[in-house]
Motif scaffolding. Structure first.
Motif, PDB file in Angstrom:
ATOM      1  N   ALA A  24       0.836  -1.206   0.000  1.00 25.24           N
ATOM      2  CA  ALA A  24       0.000   0.000   0.000  1.00 25.24           C
ATOM      3  C   ALA A  24       0.868   1.252   0.000  1.00 25.24           C
ATOM      4  O   ALA A  24       0.591   2.216  -0.726  1.00 25.24           O
ATOM      5  CB  ALA A  24      -0.928  -0.003   1.210  1.00 25.24           C
ATOM      6  N   THR A  25       1.915   1.246   0.792  1.00 20.54           N
ATOM      7  CA  THR A  25       2.819   2.393   0.867  1.00 20.54           C
ATOM      8  C   THR A  25       3.429   2.697  -0.500  1.00 20.54           C
ATOM      9  O   THR A  25       3.395   3.835  -0.970  1.00 20.54           O
ATOM     10  CB  THR A  25       3.924   2.135   1.906  1.00 20.54           C
ATOM     11  N   SER A  26       3.984   1.693  -1.145  1.00 20.29           N
ATOM     12  CA  SER A  26       4.595   1.885  -2.468  1.00 20.29           C
ATOM     13  C   SER A  26       3.571   2.358  -3.484  1.00 20.29           C
ATOM     14  O   SER A  26       3.832   3.260  -4.283  1.00 20.29           O
ATOM     15  CB  SER A  26       5.233   0.585  -2.955  1.00 20.29           C
ATOM     16  N   LEU A  27       2.397   1.748  -3.471  1.00 27.68           N
ATOM     17  CA  LEU A  27       1.349   2.119  -4.413  1.00 27.68           C
ATOM     18  C   LEU A  27       0.914   3.568  -4.213  1.00 27.68           C
ATOM     19  O   LEU A  27       0.847   4.343  -5.173  1.00 27.68           O
ATOM     20  CB  LEU A  27       0.137   1.197  -4.253  1.00 27.68           C
ATOM     21  N   VAL A  28       0.642   3.951  -2.977  1.00 25.15           N
ATOM     22  CA  VAL A  28       0.156   5.299  -2.695  1.00 25.15           C
ATOM     23  C   VAL A  28       1.208   6.352  -3.035  1.00 25.15           C
ATOM     24  O   VAL A  28       0.897   7.374  -3.649  1.00 25.15           O
ATOM     25  CB  VAL A  28      -0.324   5.405  -1.226  1.00 25.15           C
ATOM     26  N   LEU A  29       2.458   6.104  -2.676  1.00 26.69           N
ATOM     27  CA  LEU A  29       3.522   7.062  -2.990  1.00 26.69           C
ATOM     28  C   LEU A  29       3.689   7.225  -4.507  1.00 26.69           C
ATOM     29  O   LEU A  29       3.809   8.340  -5.012  1.00 26.69           O
ATOM     30  CB  LEU A  29       4.842   6.630  -2.353  1.00 26.69           C
ATOM     31  N   THR A  30       3.689   6.124  -5.226  1.00 28.07           N
ATOM     32  CA  THR A  30       3.876   6.176  -6.678  1.00 28.07           C
ATOM     33  C   THR A  30       2.661   6.777  -7.376  1.00 28.07           C
ATOM     34  O   THR A  30       2.795   7.642  -8.242  1.00 28.07           O
ATOM     35  CB  THR A  30       4.154   4.769  -7.229  1.00 28.07           C
ATOM     36  N   ALA A  31       1.479   6.319  -6.993  1.00 32.11           N
ATOM     37  CA  ALA A  31       0.260   6.779  -7.667  1.00 32.11           C
ATOM     38  C   ALA A  31       0.019   8.274  -7.461  1.00 32.11           C
ATOM     39  O   ALA A  31      -0.384   8.969  -8.398  1.00 32.11           O
ATOM     40  CB  ALA A  31      -0.941   5.965  -7.181  1.00 32.11           C
ATOM     41  N   THR A  32       0.267   8.776  -6.268  1.00 30.84           N
ATOM     42  CA  THR A  32       0.083  10.222  -6.061  1.00 30.84           C
ATOM     43  C   THR A  32       1.118  11.018  -6.838  1.00 30.84           C
ATOM     44  O   THR A  32       0.818  12.099  -7.347  1.00 30.84           O
ATOM     45  CB  THR A  32       0.117  10.590  -4.563  1.00 30.84           C
ATOM     46  N   ALA A  33       2.330  10.482  -6.986  1.00 26.15           N
ATOM     47  CA  ALA A  33       3.364  11.152  -7.779  1.00 26.15           C
ATOM     48  C   ALA A  33       2.975  11.212  -9.257  1.00 26.15           C
ATOM     49  O   ALA A  33       3.415  12.100  -9.981  1.00 26.15           O
ATOM     50  CB  ALA A  33       4.710  10.444  -7.608  1.00 26.15           C
ATOM     51  N   LEU A  34       2.147  10.283  -9.690  1.00 33.30           N
ATOM     52  CA  LEU A  34       1.692  10.249 -11.083  1.00 33.30           C
ATOM     53  C   LEU A  34       0.408  11.037 -11.299  1.00 33.30           C
ATOM     54  O   LEU A  34      -0.144  11.041 -12.407  1.00 33.30           O
ATOM     55  CB  LEU A  34       1.482   8.791 -11.519  1.00 33.30           C
ATOM     56  N   GLY A  35      -0.110  11.664 -10.256  1.00 33.88           N
ATOM     57  CA  GLY A  35      -1.319  12.456 -10.394  1.00 33.88           C
ATOM     58  C   GLY A  35      -2.601  11.645 -10.375  1.00 33.88           C
ATOM     59  O   GLY A  35      -3.638  12.105 -10.858  1.00 33.88           O
ATOM     60  N   GLU A  50       2.092   7.777   9.186  1.00 33.68           N
ATOM     61  CA  GLU A  50       1.918   9.228   9.054  1.00 33.68           C
ATOM     62  C   GLU A  50       2.892   9.857   8.054  1.00 33.68           C
ATOM     63  O   GLU A  50       2.516  10.748   7.305  1.00 33.68           O
ATOM     64  CB  GLU A  50       2.041   9.916  10.416  1.00 33.68           C
ATOM     65  N   ASP A  51       4.151   9.396   8.031  1.00 31.88           N
ATOM     66  CA  ASP A  51       5.117   9.984   7.095  1.00 31.88           C
ATOM     67  C   ASP A  51       4.737   9.697   5.645  1.00 31.88           C
ATOM     68  O   ASP A  51       4.950  10.518   4.758  1.00 31.88           O
ATOM     69  CB  ASP A  51       6.552   9.536   7.404  1.00 31.88           C
ATOM     70  N   VAL A  52       4.132   8.551   5.404  1.00 30.48           N
ATOM     71  CA  VAL A  52       3.686   8.204   4.050  1.00 30.48           C
ATOM     72  C   VAL A  52       2.492   9.072   3.662  1.00 30.48           C
ATOM     73  O   VAL A  52       2.403   9.556   2.526  1.00 30.48           O
ATOM     74  CB  VAL A  52       3.349   6.699   3.948  1.00 30.48           C
ATOM     75  N   ILE A  53       1.587   9.293   4.595  1.00 25.31           N
ATOM     76  CA  ILE A  53       0.430  10.153   4.333  1.00 25.31           C
ATOM     77  C   ILE A  53       0.909  11.563   3.992  1.00 25.31           C
ATOM     78  O   ILE A  53       0.456  12.170   3.015  1.00 25.31           O
ATOM     79  CB  ILE A  53      -0.525  10.174   5.542  1.00 25.31           C
ATOM     80  N   SER A  54       1.839  12.062   4.764  1.00 23.09           N
ATOM     81  CA  SER A  54       2.356  13.413   4.537  1.00 23.09           C
ATOM     82  C   SER A  54       3.037  13.530   3.178  1.00 23.09           C
ATOM     83  O   SER A  54       2.757  14.455   2.402  1.00 23.09           O
ATOM     84  CB  SER A  54       3.333  13.773   5.660  1.00 23.09           C
ATOM     85  N   GLU A  55       3.919  12.596   2.869  1.00 29.41           N
ATOM     86  CA  GLU A  55       4.638  12.627   1.590  1.00 29.41           C
ATOM     87  C   GLU A  55       3.682  12.438   0.417  1.00 29.41           C
ATOM     88  O   GLU A  55       3.782  13.134  -0.597  1.00 29.41           O
ATOM     89  CB  GLU A  55       5.728  11.552   1.565  1.00 29.41           C
ATOM     90  N   SER A  56       2.747  11.529   0.536  1.00 29.57           N
ATOM     91  CA  SER A  56       1.788  11.285  -0.549  1.00 29.57           C
ATOM     92  C   SER A  56       0.887  12.482  -0.775  1.00 29.57           C
ATOM     93  O   SER A  56       0.566  12.818  -1.917  1.00 29.57           O
ATOM     94  CB  SER A  56       0.933  10.052  -0.228  1.00 29.57           C
ATOM     95  N   SER A  57       0.475  13.116   0.303  1.00 24.83           N
ATOM     96  CA  SER A  57      -0.353  14.319   0.180  1.00 24.83           C
ATOM     97  C   SER A  57       0.400  15.425  -0.547  1.00 24.83           C
ATOM     98  O   SER A  57      -0.160  16.110  -1.411  1.00 24.83           O
ATOM     99  CB  SER A  57      -0.797  14.796   1.563  1.00 24.83           C
TER     100      SER A  57
END
Length: 173
Positions: A24-35, A50-57
């Protein structure tokens, strides 16, 4: 795999149903980076760090993507173009199997959940799967399942990493 299927992923709505683990972490970080429009449903206490939520946001804001975190799988899946899941109990968590099975009981990727998604929405899982737990046999084998396409793409990605690590990249290209 999704890019092969749909092309540009900007705005593509993907729902992840399950544990806020490494997948989930990898998916969310990558998918948000792709818009992408990322929706994640997890039981309380099993969400993203929390750090993943912050970075993904931050990534979503920079790319025009979106991150929505909910506890209701039906809410996350509503209108999604893809619905992704993973095992409820990862390696090293074997002692938590029964507790997790109870916590994730309403988080199964099944036909009812897919009916809430957009017509023709893709079914995704990174494998190995525990059919009957996080995903039903019917969803796993559905005509919109791209699970084995995902597995094939991982083979090529892993081969590329090995080629690079062995210093063979110049010989192959």
């Amino acid at each position: 795999t999704l890019q092969e299927k749909v092309g540009n992923l900007k705005g593509h709505a993907i729902a992840f149903i399950g544990d806020g683990n490494n997948v989930a972490t990898s998916l969310v970080l990558t998918a948000t980076a792709l818009g992408m429009d990322v929706r994640m449903a997890a039981p309380k206490g099993y969400g993203l760090p929390e750090d993943v939520i912050s970075e993904s946001s931050a990534r979503a804001q920079a790319t025009g993507g979106k991150l929505t975190l909910v506890n209701d799988p039906a809410e996350a899946a509503a209108g999604a173009n893809s619905v992704y899941t993973d095992v409820w109990t990862s390696m090293g968590q074997e002692r938590e199997v029964e507790r997790r099975r109870i916590a994730f009981a309403g988080y199964q990727l099944n036909t009812e959940l897919m009916e809430r998604a957009a017509p023709g929405a893709f079914v995704m899982h990174d494998l190995p799967a525990h059919r009957g737990d996080e995903i039903t046999e019917e969803a796993f084998e559905s005509k919109t399942s791209i699970i084995f396409d995902q597995a094939e793409n991982r083979v090529w990605a892993q081969a590329a990493v090995v080629t690079f690590l062995l210093g063979l990249a110049d010989e192959v290209s």
